[in-house]
Design a protein around this motif. Structure first.
Motif: not given
Length: 297
Positions: A37-62
């Protein structure tokens, strides 16, 4: 009539029907021909930040929730998208429930609380209902969360990614123009090894790495006020950051109130924003905002 005999050992006339090169290297086809797919932005959103851990249980969602709340506390219009289809956490973190309404454009309207617009798979299924889906259904649901939500004007959208480096992460990095990624880990060698995998994944897909957050970095004894490294020394985190040229965005201490407040639907940036823990979250948000040139922070 003459009888015809078929042999199972007969050679096919076309030994290489797909035309693959015999050298072993696949042909380099254009992106559209490869089906990517071609990369695209989300309408109405200026910046997008991904929060990742590659491992569960480290408090990423918090971390994701408090990061979005810290942005909002600084005057930014912030949103939080929970991309974990199987184990969504945002409804619990924000104390929200109920199915989202549809807009006039037939898009999902985010549920809001504490000044944050949120969307999660947890709003679309019952709390106790397991999502027993195969990959195709998961990808379809993810597509809807990414492209069929009406955010209507955000300065920054935080993506709470599920653990791992598989289909969901690849779909997001291939379909969205991500402005940066934040890696979350505890100062434990076992967690850091998986965090490094996440770092290398984002490098491979050319997503800018904003830095690393050390969660549960130390426990401050309420009696003697001394700091105890429960999951490992903070020097281990610093060493990994130097090795992979990452900025250490901040260290969140191990404190029972962080978990208790999250379970009550009142994350730290709502329950006690002026505490040392709240200030640590705010400091991380400031560094991320500066890296993204978000001037309101």
């Amino acid at each position: 009539m003459q009888r015809r005999f078929f042999s199972q050992c007969r050679r096919f006339n076309h030994e290489n029907p797909l035309g693959l090169p015999r050298s072993g290297a696949p042909p380099q086809l254009p992106r559209m021909q490869r089906g990517l797919p071609q990369k695209r932005s989300i309408p109405g959103v200026a910046k997008i930040v991904a929060v990742s851990s590659a491992k569960g249980g480290v408090g990423k969602s918090t971390i994701s929730a408090n990061l979005a709340l810290a942005f909002a506390r600084s005057g930014l219009r912030a949103g939080l998208l929970d991309t974990d289809i199987f184990g969504p956490s945002v409804p619990t973190l924000f104390g929200l429930s109920g199915e989202p309404r549809l807009s006039e454009k037939n898009q999902l309207i985010p549920l809001s609380r504490y000044g944050i617009k949120t969307m999660s798979m947890g709003y679309l299924v019952a709390e106790s209902a397991p999502v027993v889906w195969r990959g195709l259904m998961v990808m379809k649901a993810l597509q809807q969360l990414l492209h069929e939500v009406e955010w209507s004007g955000l300065d920054v959208l935080v993506l709470d990614l599920p653990p791992g480096t598989g289909d969901v992460q690849l779909t997001i990095t291939q379909q969205l123009v991500l402005d940066g990624a934040v890696i979350v880990s505890t100062p434990q060698d076992l967690a850091l090894k998986d965090a490094v995998k996440g770092v290398n994944m984002f490098k491979k897909v050319n997503v800018p790495l904003l830095g690393l957050v050390s969660n549960m970095s130390g426990f401050i004894c309420p009696t003697c006020s001394s700091t105890h490294d429960i999951f490992g020394p903070s020097s281990l985190i610093s060493k990994r950051c130097i090795e992979h040229e990452l900025e250490l965005l901040g260290e969140i201490p191990l404190h029972p109130s962080i978990c208790e407040d999250a379970d009550k639907g009142r994350p730290t940036m709502v329950a006690e924003p002026e505490s040392p823990r709240g200030q640590a979250f705010q400091g991380i948000a400031t560094k991320v905002a500066n890296a993204l040139s978000l001037s309101s922070v």
